[in-house]
Design a protein around this motif. Structure first.
Motif, mmCIF file in Angstrom:
data_model
loop_
_atom_site.group_PDB
_atom_site.id
_atom_site.type_symbol
_atom_site.label_atom_id
_atom_site.label_comp_id
_atom_site.label_asym_id
_atom_site.label_seq_id
_atom_site.Cartn_x
_atom_site.Cartn_y
_atom_site.Cartn_z
ATOM 1 N N GLN A 61 -3.152 6.967 1.441
ATOM 2 C CA GLN A 61 -4.589 6.329 0.968
ATOM 3 C C GLN A 61 -4.630 6.871 2.766
ATOM 4 O O GLN A 61 -5.145 7.008 3.349
ATOM 5 N N ALA A 62 -3.543 5.981 3.544
ATOM 6 C CA ALA A 62 -3.445 6.229 5.252
ATOM 7 C C ALA A 62 -3.364 7.479 5.708
ATOM 8 O O ALA A 62 -4.516 7.995 6.493
ATOM 9 N N ALA A 99 -1.502 15.332 9.016
ATOM 10 C CA ALA A 99 -0.201 14.087 8.710
ATOM 11 C C ALA A 99 0.085 14.519 7.315
ATOM 12 O O ALA A 99 0.009 16.119 6.118
ATOM 13 N N GLU A 100 1.409 13.494 7.323
ATOM 14 C CA GLU A 100 2.393 13.985 6.162
ATOM 15 C C GLU A 100 2.687 12.541 5.707
ATOM 16 O O GLU A 100 3.453 11.475 6.060
ATOM 17 N N ASP A 153 0.617 -1.130 0.157
ATOM 18 C CA ASP A 153 -0.501 0.309 0.089
ATOM 19 C C ASP A 153 0.889 1.095 -0.094
ATOM 20 O O ASP A 153 0.346 2.297 -0.823
ATOM 21 N N ALA A 154 2.099 1.258 -0.284
ATOM 22 C CA ALA A 154 3.080 1.987 -0.106
ATOM 23 C C ALA A 154 3.292 2.418 -1.399
ATOM 24 O O ALA A 154 2.837 2.305 -2.632
ATOM 25 N N GLY A 179 3.480 5.729 11.530
ATOM 26 C CA GLY A 179 2.599 4.511 11.741
ATOM 27 C C GLY A 179 1.072 4.846 11.665
ATOM 28 O O GLY A 179 1.368 4.503 12.772
ATOM 29 N N LEU A 180 0.397 4.778 10.234
ATOM 30 C CA LEU A 180 -0.916 5.249 10.751
ATOM 31 C C LEU A 180 -1.874 3.886 10.259
ATOM 32 O O LEU A 180 -3.253 4.130 9.414
ATOM 33 N N GLY A 181 -1.678 2.788 10.659
ATOM 34 C CA GLY A 181 -2.513 1.988 10.728
ATOM 35 C C GLY A 181 -3.740 2.015 11.804
ATOM 36 O O GLY A 181 -3.849 2.894 11.871
#
Length: 569
Positions: A444-445, A456-457, A139-140, A417-419
């Motif tokens: 997307q995260a 977020a960045e 997903d990166a 880490g935005l899981g």
């Protein structure tokens, strides 16, 4: 030796070689090719039931092309971004062009050089998706771009197979076969396409929905459809490959295509084993020495040239060198389609058997080497980074847009880490009035965090340039919730890198990191981490507290109820 005994020995050999390959962290395709070479006449000479092995091999190719076709949904093709299309087409064209020139320089001849050059353009989707998924990078940004141009490559595979079949049709027509004229065969082919279109329009969805009531029956139907179309394609002269491909396209728009693909994946791997065994039975290892020079040159071209081509294209499109490098490494190998494509050329008499041996050697070298290159991509980038500035614009506008909307101000906590775990932490901290800046390499995260009202960045925690630009000096905590690698490749180095980079950039606060094992907790504690977060253990402790609290409340109520009962009695 009976056929059953022979197949049993081949399966035992495949299991042993596959185990060795797994220990070396190699994909199964490398083990399968090795099994074919070892079982062939130049080594153990186990293969004697040629017709039976060939039958299983052809069925495996039909299933493989079926699974390619089932992914070619029109909606998916339409969703391809401009970057994926341009990168994919650019890589295919440049690889084919330079590969052709290299072939001519090696004296292969025009036709053989063209075949080999086209074969070098195919990358193994199976291997790349597996490796990126294991590294949690699917997903990166570079993972998504890689998936995009892999779809473009799959479309090129379809085009190349159809062109090759048409060439075979023309050759059959020139041979004077009255019932195999190109007009007749192309007419039959158009009829097959029309039948597929009608099936997709009126039958595919209701039929698969009915069959899905019994999942096993749905899988048998899909397999029967692949075999039937492959047989029809072979009978009319289009070839089993195109027939299997059309069967997959017939089910590509259904809601159950992912289920079918998942169920048929292991069967594909099993049957492809026999393709490589049949391939090994036709190769003479004593003659492969004559291909060493060509194999080395083409392998270096694939391992170095293909990533550089992708890196240059993505740099020109406005991506940072890091993203281009990581995406480029995914095309540093050829695929099983390369061998199938060359094998078709050999069958048609366009190229000699030696070309198949040459491409097989290139496949072994590039697949084995690229597996390690992708696995250790970040360490490899750190080594190559000083020489990659040529491939990055001064203004990498494609990725600059991801960070342009960063809110200004002081952030008390910077969270990597935005899981699910990271998001839960961020939302709870926000409710307490603490400003949190979230960092993730998944666009997307990052977008989801922004939709939740959190800052977020987009960025990579192991990129020194990116980390140095963050507002670290005012932060109190650095938190890493990056998940641990499920395939045994530890993220300890990445987290240590994050610690080193943040300290070097002037961060003087405290560092917290997530851990899922006792060993990992010990390692993190000795790496400068001030607080180790253990999601499962912490959740279990909290659950136990809640359960004990509920039990305590229940126990305080029980005596009263009991006393009332006794009093009533």
């Amino acid at each position: 030796m009976s056929v059953f005994t022979e197949v049993s020995l081949l399966l035992v050999l495949a299991a042993a070689v596959g185990l060795a390959g797994t220990l070396l962290r190699q994909p199964l395709i490398v083990s399968f090719i090795a099994v074919g070479l070892v079982a062939g006449p130049s080594a153990l000479d186990v293969v004697h039931s040629g017709e039976q092995i060939k039958l299983l091999s052809e069925l495996g190719i039909a299933v493989l092309l079926f699974l390619v076709g089932i992914k070619l949904d029109v909606k998916l093709v339409r969703s391809l971004g401009l970057v994926s299309v341009m990168t994919g087409l650019g890589q295919v064209l440049f690889t084919a062009f330079f590969g052709y020139l290299i072939g001519l320089a090696l004296g292969l001849g025009h036709v053989t050089s063209l075949y080999v050059a086209v074969a070098l353009t195919f990358s193994s989707t199976i291997i790349i998706v597996k490796l990126l998924s294991d590294k949690r990078e699917i997903d990166a940004l570079h993972g998504q771009i890689a998936l995009g141009f892999l779809i473009v490559q799959d479309l090129f595979v379809v085009f190349a197979m159809i062109v090759l079949s048409a060439i075979g049709i023309g050759a059959a027509g020139e041979g004077g076969h009255g019932d195999g004229s190109i007009v007749t065969i192309m007419g039959a082919g158009l009829a097959m396409v029309a039948a597929v279109a009608l099936f997709v329009r009126y039958l595919a969805n209701p039929l698969t929905a009915w069959l899905a009531r019994v999942p096993e029956l749905l899988v048998i139907f899909a397999l029967a459809l692949a075999a039937m179309f492959a047989a029809i394609g072979d009978q009319i002269g289009l070839g089993k490959e195109v027939g299997g491909l059309l069967a997959g396209v017939a089910l590509a728009s259904t809601a159950y295509r992912e289920t079918i693909a998942a169920r048929l994946g292991p069967l594909r791997d099993f049957l492809l084993l026999f393709f490589f065994i049949a391939l090994g039975a036709t190769l003479d290892l004593s003659q492969l020495g004559s291909h060493v020079t060509g194999a080395v040159v083409f392998s270096l071209f694939v391992l170095i040239g293909n990533p550089l081509i992708v890196l240059a294209i993505m740099g020109a499109l406005g991506y940072r060198k890091r993203t281009g490098f990581l995406a480029g490494l995914t095309v540093a190998q050829i695929s099983e389609f390369s061998l199938i494509f060359i094998a078709m050329g050999v069958t048609l008499g366009h190229v000699p058997d030696e070309a198949l041996g040459l491409v097989t050697m290139v496949g072994l070298v590039t697949i084995a080497a690229s597996t390690y290159m992708i696995t250790y991509s970040h360490q490899l980038y750190a080594l190559c980074e000083p020489w990659l500035g040529l491939f990055e614009r001064r203004n990498a506008h494609r990725e600059a847009g991801e960070t342009a909307a960063l809110p200004k101000g002081r952030f008390q906590i910077i969270l990597f880490g935005l899981g699910r775990f990271g998001t839960a932490i961020g939302m709870r901290l926000q409710r307490r009035g603490i400003r949190v800046l979230g960092i993730d390499f998944n666009p997307q995260a990052v977008q989801r965090w922004k939709e939740l009202g959190l800052a977020a960045e987009f960025g990579d925690a192991t990129d020194p340039e990116f980390v140095a630009e963050l507002p670290l000096r005012e932060a109190v905590w650095i938190v890493s919730t990056v998940p641990i690698h499920p395939a045994g490749i530890s993220h300890e180095d990445a987290r240590r890198t994050l610690i080193q980079l943040t300290r070097a950039a002037g961060f003087t606060g405290r560092i917290a990191a997530a851990s899922h094992t006792a060993h990992d907790t010990g390692v993190l504690s000795g790496s400068g981490v001030n607080l180790v977060l253990e999601p499962f253990q912490d959740a279990a402790d909290r659950a136990a507290e809640l359960l004990c609290g509920a039990e305590a409340e229940e126990r305080t109520e029980i005596p009263e109820i009991a006393s009332e009962g006794r009093a009533t009695a």
